[in-house]
Design a protein around this motif. Sequence first.
Motif, PDB file in Angstrom:
ATOM      1  N   UNK A   1       4.066   2.521  -0.045  1.00 25.97           N
ATOM      2  CA  UNK A   1       3.442   1.390   0.807  1.00 25.97           C
ATOM      3  C   UNK A   1       2.158   0.787   0.136  1.00 25.97           C
ATOM      4  N   UNK A   2       1.632   1.527  -0.870  1.00 28.83           N
ATOM      5  CA  UNK A   2       0.891   0.958  -1.829  1.00 28.83           C
ATOM      6  C   UNK A   2       1.221  -0.087  -2.606  1.00 28.83           C
ATOM      7  N   UNK A   3       2.283   0.071  -3.271  1.00 21.81           N
ATOM      8  CA  UNK A   3       2.855  -0.977  -4.231  1.00 21.81           C
ATOM      9  C   UNK A   3       3.432  -1.862  -3.251  1.00 21.81           C
ATOM     10  N   UNK A   4       3.876  -1.817  -1.922  1.00 23.73           N
ATOM     11  CA  UNK A   4       4.437  -3.023  -1.332  1.00 23.73           C
ATOM     12  C   UNK A   4       3.139  -3.874  -1.014  1.00 23.73           C
ATOM     13  N   UNK A   5       2.002  -3.226  -0.588  1.00 23.51           N
ATOM     14  CA  UNK A   5       0.613  -4.016  -0.274  1.00 23.51           C
ATOM     15  C   UNK A   5      -0.009  -4.844  -1.335  1.00 23.51           C
ATOM     16  N   UNK A   6       0.280  -4.220  -2.604  1.00 26.94           N
ATOM     17  CA  UNK A   6      -0.104  -4.763  -3.717  1.00 26.94           C
ATOM     18  C   UNK A   6       0.527  -6.368  -4.136  1.00 26.94           C
ATOM     19  N   UNK A   7       1.523  -6.386  -3.490  1.00 27.46           N
ATOM     20  CA  UNK A   7       2.392  -7.662  -3.590  1.00 27.46           C
ATOM     21  C   UNK A   7       1.773  -8.861  -2.622  1.00 27.46           C
ATOM     22  N   UNK A   8       0.972  -8.183  -1.629  1.00 26.34           N
ATOM     23  CA  UNK A   8       0.311  -9.365  -0.804  1.00 26.34           C
ATOM     24  C   UNK A   8      -1.086  -9.549  -0.971  1.00 26.34           C
ATOM     25  N   UNK A   9      -1.547  -9.078  -2.217  1.00 28.99           N
ATOM     26  CA  UNK A   9      -3.135  -9.321  -2.530  1.00 28.99           C
ATOM     27  C   UNK A   9      -3.189 -10.173  -3.486  1.00 28.99           C
TER      28      UNK A   9
ATOM     29  N   UNK B   1      -3.625 -11.106  -7.298  1.00 29.64           N
ATOM     30  CA  UNK B   1      -3.907 -10.603  -8.299  1.00 29.64           C
ATOM     31  C   UNK B   1      -5.244 -10.337  -9.054  1.00 29.64           C
ATOM     32  N   UNK B   2      -6.217 -10.980  -8.725  1.00 29.29           N
ATOM     33  CA  UNK B   2      -7.332 -11.180  -9.174  1.00 29.29           C
ATOM     34  C   UNK B   2      -8.113 -10.012  -8.358  1.00 29.29           C
ATOM     35  N   UNK B   3      -7.970  -9.281  -7.490  1.00 28.01           N
ATOM     36  CA  UNK B   3      -8.582  -8.392  -6.911  1.00 28.01           C
ATOM     37  C   UNK B   3      -8.861  -7.405  -7.647  1.00 28.01           C
TER      38      UNK B   3
ATOM     39  N   UNK C   1     -10.275  -3.824  -9.376  1.00 26.40           N
ATOM     40  CA  UNK C   1      -9.656  -2.523  -9.243  1.00 26.40           C
ATOM     41  C   UNK C   1     -10.086  -1.398  -8.161  1.00 26.40           C
ATOM     42  N   UNK C   2     -11.367  -1.761  -7.947  1.00 23.47           N
ATOM     43  CA  UNK C   2     -12.369  -0.578  -7.113  1.00 23.47           C
ATOM     44  C   UNK C   2     -11.896  -1.173  -5.668  1.00 23.47           C
ATOM     45  N   UNK C   3     -11.532  -2.519  -5.465  1.00 25.31           N
ATOM     46  CA  UNK C   3     -11.114  -2.769  -3.954  1.00 25.31           C
ATOM     47  C   UNK C   3      -9.934  -2.263  -3.878  1.00 25.31           C
ATOM     48  N   UNK C   4      -8.807  -2.294  -4.730  1.00 25.61           N
ATOM     49  CA  UNK C   4      -7.634  -1.799  -4.744  1.00 25.61           C
ATOM     50  C   UNK C   4      -7.657  -0.090  -4.309  1.00 25.61           C
ATOM     51  N   UNK C   5      -8.356   0.521  -4.743  1.00 22.02           N
ATOM     52  CA  UNK C   5      -8.782   1.876  -4.873  1.00 22.02           C
ATOM     53  C   UNK C   5      -9.103   2.082  -3.087  1.00 22.02           C
ATOM     54  N   UNK C   6      -9.974   1.348  -2.822  1.00 25.03           N
ATOM     55  CA  UNK C   6     -10.460   1.555  -1.308  1.00 25.03           C
ATOM     56  C   UNK C   6      -9.494   1.308  -0.513  1.00 25.03           C
TER      57      UNK C   6
ATOM     58  N   UNK D   1      -1.640 -14.295   2.347  1.00 27.21           N
ATOM     59  CA  UNK D   1      -2.130 -13.073   1.229  1.00 27.21           C
ATOM     60  C   UNK D   1      -3.024 -12.365   2.215  1.00 27.21           C
ATOM     61  N   UNK D   2      -3.070 -11.105   1.606  1.00 27.40           N
ATOM     62  CA  UNK D   2      -3.746 -10.042   2.352  1.00 27.40           C
ATOM     63  C   UNK D   2      -5.339  -9.898   1.800  1.00 27.40           C
ATOM     64  N   UNK D   3      -6.476 -10.486   2.767  1.00 24.23           N
ATOM     65  CA  UNK D   3      -7.594 -10.095   2.203  1.00 24.23           C
ATOM     66  C   UNK D   3      -8.161  -8.614   2.308  1.00 24.23           C
ATOM     67  N   UNK D   4      -8.792  -8.198   1.539  1.00 27.84           N
ATOM     68  CA  UNK D   4      -8.841  -6.664   1.353  1.00 27.84           C
ATOM     69  C   UNK D   4      -9.935  -6.222   2.350  1.00 27.84           C
TER      70      UNK D   4
END
Length: 248
Positions: free
Chosen positions: A97-105, A107-109, A111-116, A135-138
């Motif tokens: 699921x995380x891998x799939x969502x990473x494709x929607x955010x 690329x400049x997001x 790392x700490x936002x990706x962790x949350x 695109x998915x806004x964190x």
Amino acid sequence: MEAKFLERNLKVKSNRMEWFEGVKDGIPLALGYIAVAFTFGIAAFQAGLSVFQSSVISATNFTSAGQFAGVTLIVSTATLFEVALTQFIINARYFLMSAALSQKIDPKTPFWQRIIMGFGISDEVFAVSLARKGKLNPFYTYGLMTITISSWVFGTFLGTISGNILPDQVIRALSLALYAMLISIIIPPAKRNKILMSVIMISMLASFIFDMLPVLSTTSSGLKIIILTVLISGLAALFFPVKEDTNE
């Protein structure tokens, strides 16, 4: 300087709107989470956990299947290794699921936002986030997490408190809600999929065999969950793989 200030101000307002959108879209999920978490609170009370302990579990795990399995393992006095390995197997789907969502955010997001975002992913949060157009806004996911995690903890709190207050007869009756919840989850999709129904029946039969046969009945609950989960899901994936849709 003024242009940068205005740009930053617009970004803050945009993020705030995304957060509120996430909270709004997460309200239906939150209502369902309270009911399920209430059941977990009852199970936690029966396992001897305090209100504080059960609430901390819900706040730091946020995984219904993993938490229910964890309580079962606690009651059966499983080893820490069994608990850790069981949680790893049950929650391995979140890697995908995380891998799939990473494709929607973007690329400049950071790392700490990706962790949350990764911490707050549940099946339902993933589905709603993935359905978001563009695109998915964190901060949209943060909004979903705010309402869903708080409702999950609140439901756990209510369930454990009720376990300390309500009579034993009522507690035993409410504990049956867990089995009703599981049945309500698996039956509808199983009715539409014969393979899934077969896998469910095989899982029930295998669990029954583990409990009845003298050689296997001594297996701990944690090890039994690990063996059956890996074995049955692996065989199902091998013999009945899900076919991917191809777009010509």
